[in-house]
Design a protein around this motif. Structure first.
Motif, mmCIF file in Angstrom:
data_model
loop_
_atom_site.group_PDB
_atom_site.id
_atom_site.type_symbol
_atom_site.label_atom_id
_atom_site.label_comp_id
_atom_site.label_asym_id
_atom_site.label_seq_id
_atom_site.Cartn_x
_atom_site.Cartn_y
_atom_site.Cartn_z
ATOM 1 N N ARG A 1 0.838 -1.212 0.000
ATOM 2 C CA ARG A 1 0.000 0.000 0.000
ATOM 3 C C ARG A 1 0.866 1.253 0.000
ATOM 4 O O ARG A 1 0.554 2.234 -0.678
ATOM 5 N N LYS A 2 1.950 1.224 0.751
ATOM 6 C CA LYS A 2 2.848 2.377 0.846
ATOM 7 C C LYS A 2 3.502 2.658 -0.506
ATOM 8 O O LYS A 2 3.607 3.810 -0.941
ATOM 9 N N LYS B 1 0.900 4.038 -2.923
ATOM 10 C CA LYS B 1 0.577 5.420 -2.579
ATOM 11 C C LYS B 1 1.663 6.361 -3.071
ATOM 12 O O LYS B 1 1.379 7.431 -3.620
ATOM 13 N N SER C 1 1.423 6.652 -6.806
ATOM 14 C CA SER C 1 0.280 7.492 -7.157
ATOM 15 C C SER C 1 0.612 8.975 -6.984
ATOM 16 O O SER C 1 0.270 9.803 -7.835
ATOM 17 N N GLN C 2 1.311 9.296 -5.906
ATOM 18 C CA GLN C 2 1.701 10.687 -5.664
ATOM 19 C C GLN C 2 2.694 11.178 -6.717
ATOM 20 O O GLN C 2 2.622 12.320 -7.174
#
Length: 239
Positions: free
Chosen positions: A224-225, A228, A231-232
């Motif tokens: 997940r990290k 994320k 995505s950023q």
């Protein structure tokens, strides 16, 4: 008064079994040493429940429980593993052996001073970690020493991690059912004496699955990290 002292007697029984486990391991009775740790786990699971049932909870009992757990599920399982495998790797084996109860002590200290999450433990409980390690030691003829050492390090890490593990300690048991507990403990002891190697290895399976739950959670958190972060970065690229 004697009834009120029952929870602390169970805790001291757990501590006694931890010391016995080390003596048995020292004399090469590794199967029985692992069984002793397992029986200690049963007593550890009962003392808190009995204390709540009798309304006999106290700070003394809480501290005694933590100190006993360091010996029974930290030092004793580490010593069992050292006797059967880690002494083969000299100083590295000594360091790993020491690291396990150190992480267990840190885990217990954190548990005693920090507010937890209702229904969960933060980090792998030392009771489960010690049970896994004591029974894992029985597979020393199956797995190479390197694998056993890595498994021990992983258990040590999981104890001090922030992974949430389900807490079954406060699951309610009817007062009328408490009389069955001594029968279960005696039954486990009898079966364990009759089939020492088999029952210990059988107990290893659910304990190992419980510990692996934390590894799964760690992997999911890492994924997940990473997603994320990706995505950023994509958003920054389009901007």
């Amino acid at each position: 008064m004697i009834v009120k002292a029952l929870p602390n007697m169970l805790t001291l029984g757990n501590l006694f079994l931890g010391i016995v486990a080390m003596i048995l391991a020292f004399n090469d009775y590794v199967d029985f040493a692992a069984i002793t740790v397992i029986v200690g786990m049963l007593l550890d699971g009962l003392d808190g429940r009995v204390a709540r049932m009798l309304n006999a909870q106290s700070e003394f009992g809480k501290e005694l429980d933590s100190l006993s757990d360091v010996i029974s599920f930290g030092v004793a399982p580490a010593f069992i593993m050292y006797v059967v495998a880690l002494q083969e790797i000299s100083v590295v084996g000594i360091i790993i052996t020491a690291l396990f109860p150190i992480c267990g002590a840190c885990r217990l200290a954190r548990f005693n001073v920090q507010a937890g999450v209702p229904g969960y433990f933060i980090g792998l409980p030392i009771t489960a970690a010690g049970g896994v390690l004591a029974t894992l030691a029985l597979f020393h003829e199956v797995f190479p020493t390197t694998i056993l050492a890595l498994g021990m390090l992983m258990l040590a890490y999981l104890m001090v991690s922030r992974v949430k593990y389900p807490n079954f300690k406060k699951v309610g048991i009817p007062k009328s059912a408490y009389w069955i507990a001594p029968i279960i403990i005696v039954g486990v002891i009898v079966i364990a004496i009759m089939f020492p190697n088999q029952i210990s290895k059988l107990v290893f399976v659910p304990l190992a699955l419980y510990a692996l739950y934390g590894i799964k959670k760690n992997v999911e958190y890492f994924i997940r990290k990473v997603r994320k972060r990706e995505s950023q970065e994509e958003k920054k690229h389009y901007l």
